[in-house]
Scaffold this active site. Sequence first.
Site, PDB file in Angstrom:
ATOM      1  CG  ASP A  36      80.228  83.017  90.023  1.00 44.89           C
ATOM      2  OD1 ASP A  36      81.024  82.914  90.962  1.00 44.89           O
ATOM      3  OD2 ASP A  36      80.526  82.804  88.823  1.00 44.89           O
TER       4      ASP A  36
ATOM      5  CG  ASP B  12      86.307  85.429  89.764  1.00 45.02           C
ATOM      6  OD1 ASP B  12      86.488  86.666  89.745  1.00 45.02           O
ATOM      7  OD2 ASP B  12      86.797  84.683  90.623  1.00 45.02           O
TER       8      ASP B  12
ATOM      9  CB  CYS C 134      81.274  78.077 102.459  1.00 41.99           C
ATOM     10  SG  CYS C 134      82.905  77.775 103.143  1.00 41.99           S
TER      11      CYS C 134
HETATM   12 MG   LIG Z   1      82.299  82.102  87.900  1.00 38.27          MG
HETATM   13 ZN   LIG Z   2      84.434  76.773 102.139  1.00 41.82          ZN
END
Ligand SMILES: [Mg+2]
Ligand SMILES: [Zn+2]
Length: 168
Positions: free
Chosen positions: A8, A10, A98
């Site tokens: 990931d 952020d 997504c």
């Molecule tokens: Mg995050």
């Molecule tokens: Zn999406």
Amino acid sequence: MQKAVFLDRDGVINDNKMPVNKPEDFIFFPWTFEAIKMLNNAGYPVFVVTNQGGIEMGHLTHEDLKNIHDQMLADFHRQNIFICDIAYCPHFQSKCECRKPAPGMLFKLAKKHHIDLKASYMVGDREVDMDAGRRAGCKTIKIGKPCKNADYTAKNLLDAAKIIISAS
Ligand SMILES: [Mg+2]
Ligand SMILES: [Zn+2]
């Protein structure tokens, strides 16, 4: 087939106390470079999978996001750190496959780069990351507060990288 690490963005690579809508908003955590370098050196391709619903909400454009990621990749490159590919979900309200917790970004990258998801890890700071990783068949590492959906808990990405390397 190759094992890999999906990150990931952020709260994992960069600080997200403030929204990141332009390149100057993007602040690396101080341990990020060392962590990804360790994964690179251990032979793991590293991918970024990020929800960017701010695009659909109108806070930034696809081009703004490209500028942010171009700068991020250039900063990595200067340190000889290699990110294999980036996938993002621009949706917020729209139905899509997504947006995490859906696993679509992991499936797409795995297909494109011949990744063995069962031998791979998803690292994130939110439960949706753990759900997406789990639904894709990956092992999961939660940064920050523990959650029951995660296989491991780590205090930050460097800690997560050490867990991955010592388990392999
Ligand atoms: Mg995050
Ligand atoms: Zn999406």
